[in-house]
Design a protein around this motif. Structure first.
Motif, mmCIF file in Angstrom:
data_model
loop_
_atom_site.group_PDB
_atom_site.id
_atom_site.type_symbol
_atom_site.label_atom_id
_atom_site.label_comp_id
_atom_site.label_asym_id
_atom_site.label_seq_id
_atom_site.Cartn_x
_atom_site.Cartn_y
_atom_site.Cartn_z
ATOM 1 N N LEU A 139 -0.832 -2.339 -8.015
ATOM 2 C CA LEU A 139 -0.135 -3.383 -7.268
ATOM 3 C C LEU A 139 0.891 -2.757 -6.347
ATOM 4 N N GLY A 142 -1.020 -3.692 -1.154
ATOM 5 C CA GLY A 142 -2.182 -4.508 -1.485
ATOM 6 C C GLY A 142 -2.430 -4.423 -2.980
ATOM 7 N N VAL A 143 -3.629 -4.797 -3.388
ATOM 8 C CA VAL A 143 -4.040 -4.637 -4.784
ATOM 9 C C VAL A 143 -5.288 -3.767 -4.796
ATOM 10 N N GLU A 163 -13.255 -3.136 -5.740
ATOM 11 C CA GLU A 163 -12.314 -3.724 -4.772
ATOM 12 C C GLU A 163 -11.690 -4.954 -5.436
ATOM 13 N N GLY A 165 -8.775 -6.214 -5.656
ATOM 14 C CA GLY A 165 -7.826 -7.054 -4.933
ATOM 15 C C GLY A 165 -8.486 -8.190 -4.185
ATOM 16 N N HIS A 166 -9.808 -8.127 -4.043
ATOM 17 C CA HIS A 166 -10.517 -9.140 -3.258
ATOM 18 C C HIS A 166 -11.351 -10.068 -4.127
ATOM 19 N N CYS A 178 -6.649 -13.501 3.463
ATOM 20 C CA CYS A 178 -6.364 -12.113 3.103
ATOM 21 C C CYS A 178 -6.649 -11.211 4.300
ATOM 22 N N CYS A 185 -7.818 -14.364 -1.999
ATOM 23 C CA CYS A 185 -7.928 -13.122 -2.787
ATOM 24 C C CYS A 185 -6.665 -12.920 -3.630
ATOM 25 N N GLU A 187 -5.046 -10.353 -3.973
ATOM 26 C CA GLU A 187 -4.108 -9.530 -3.209
ATOM 27 C C GLU A 187 -3.076 -10.371 -2.472
ATOM 28 N N THR A 188 -3.432 -11.595 -2.104
ATOM 29 C CA THR A 188 -2.507 -12.422 -1.325
ATOM 30 C C THR A 188 -1.323 -12.929 -2.136
ATOM 31 N N SER A 191 0.225 -8.846 -4.928
ATOM 32 C CA SER A 191 0.714 -7.595 -4.338
ATOM 33 C C SER A 191 2.192 -7.741 -4.002
#
Length: 314
Positions: A139, A142-143, A163, A165-166, A178, A185, A187-188, A191
C-alpha cells in the motif's frame, strides 16, 4: 567466507540499490548509487554492472561465490525473454536487460517485476519465512501485489499476475475511476493516494475534522487523527480497510494462502488499520479460509526488493 551468495538489484528511477544475500535470505551488504536514467539504458546497465562488481569487491566474498544476480524493475516484462517491454519511470521500451547484464557480468541474471520481487523478498527473508503460500499487498501511492504459491512467484500468462490493486470491490454508486481506466478498483480507496483523496473530499464538503486545520493532508496525518479520535479520519481508515479486506477475501477463496502480508507506507499505521482488516476479512470468507490464516505487516520495508531480487536465482 565460504558459501554461495545471491545478489539483488532494485532498479529505481532515481537510485539503484544492490545487496548481497545469504542462502537463508539474510541481507549481508548493501550498496546504492544514482540511476542516471536520462543517459539512456546502456549507461544504466553499465552502472548496474559496476555496482554489482563493487559490492562484491567491498565485501569479504569472492566473485566465484556469486550464484546469480537478480533485478526487480517497475514495468511490463517479458519474463521468458528477459526483456523489459516498457518501464515508464526509466523511459525504456524493449530493453533486453537479462542478455545485456549477462554479457557484462558473465553470470546468470534473472529479472522480474518489482512488486513480485518484493513479495518474494518477504517470503524468503521477511514476514513470510517458512510459509509456502502467501499473498502480499503493498500500500503506497498505488496498491501493488505479489503472489507466492509453493514458494514460487505466480507470474501468469504474460507475467502480469497479481495486479491486486485492480480488483474491483467498490460498488458502482461509490466508485471513482482508477488510473488503469476501470471504475472501483481497491487502489482508489486503500492506497495512500486514495486515503488522501477521501480526506480532501471530506474537508471540501465542510465536515468537522481536525484534518481541516492542516496545510497538507497525508495518509499518515489521517491515521494519526484517527488514533486521536477524529471521527472523519476513523471513517476513512475503516473504509480503506474494508475494501482492502474485501479484495483479500476474493483472493483467499481462489488461492487459499496461509498468510497475507501487508507492506508499504500505509501499512505502518499499525493496529488501527490491521484490526479492521482482520475483522472485515473474517466476515467475508467461509470459516475454513480463516483457520490457520494470518494477516501480518511486512518486515523488510525498503529492502524487500533487494532481497527478493536476490532470491530470483534460488
Amino acid at each position: 567466507m565460504s558459501g554461495k551468495i545471491y545478489i539483488g538489484v532494485d532498479l529505481g528511477g532515481t537510485n539503484i540499490k544492490v545487496g548481497i544475500c545469504s542462502a537463508e535470505g539474510n541481507l549481508l551488504h548493501t550498496y546504492e548509487g544514482p540511476t542516471g536514467a536520462e543517459e539512456g539504458h546502456q549507461a544504466v546497465l553499465d552502472r548496474i554492472a559496476q555496482y554489482v562488481k563493487q559490492i562484491v569487491t567491498d565485501s569479504s566474498y569472492t566473485w566465484d561465490q556469486v550464484a546469480g544476480v537478480g533485478a526487480g524493475i517497475a514495468g511490463f516484462i517479458d519474463l521468458a525473454e528477459g526483456v523489459v517491454l516498457a518501464a515508464p519511470n526509466l523511459k525504456w521500451e524493449n530493453v533486453a536487460v537479462r542478455r545485456e547484464l549477462e554479457e557484462r557480468l558473465n553470470i546468470p541474471v534473472a529479472i522480474n517485476n518489482d512488486a513480485n520481487v518484493a513479495a518474494l523478498g518477504e517470503a524468503w527473508g521477511g514476514a513470510g519465512r517458512g510459509v509456502q503460500h502467501l499473498v502480499c499487498f503493498t500500500l503506497g501511492t498505488g496498491v501493488g501485489g505479489g503472489i507466492i504459491i509453493g514458494g514460487k512467484i505466480v507470474e501468469g500468462f504474460r507475467g502480469m499476475a497479481a495486479e491486486l490493486g485492480h480488483i474491483k470491490v467498490v460498488p458502482d454508486l461509490e466508485a471513482i475511476q482508477c488510473g488503469c481506466g476501470q471504475m472501483g478498483c481497491v487502489e482508489t480507496v486503500s492506497s495512500a493516494t486514495g486515503i488522501v483523496r477521501m480526506a480532501q473530499d471530506a474537508v471540501g464538503r465542510g465536515e468537522v475534522t481536525t484534518l481541516s486545520e492542516l496545510e497538507t493532508i497525508t495518509a499518515k496525518a489521517v491515521f494519526d487523527a484517527a488514533k486521536d479520535g477524529d471521527e472523519v479520519s476513523i471513517r476513512i481508515v475503516k473504509r480503506a480497510a474494508h475494501y482492502l479486506a474485501k479484495a483479500m477475501a476474493a483472493v483467499a477463496v481462489v488461492l487459499n494462502p496461509q498468510r497475507f502480508i501487508i507492506g508499504g507506507g500505509v501499512a505502518r499505521a499499525g493496529d488501527i488499520l490491521f484490526d479492521e482488516i482482520r475483522k472485515v476479512y473474517k466476515l467475508n470468507v467461509p470459516p475454513v479460509f480463516t483457520e490457520g490464516v494470518d494477516i501480518v505487516p511486512a518486515q523488510l520495508g525498503n529492502d524487500a526488493g533487494i532481497v527478493g531480487a536476490a532470491g530470483l536465482n534460488l
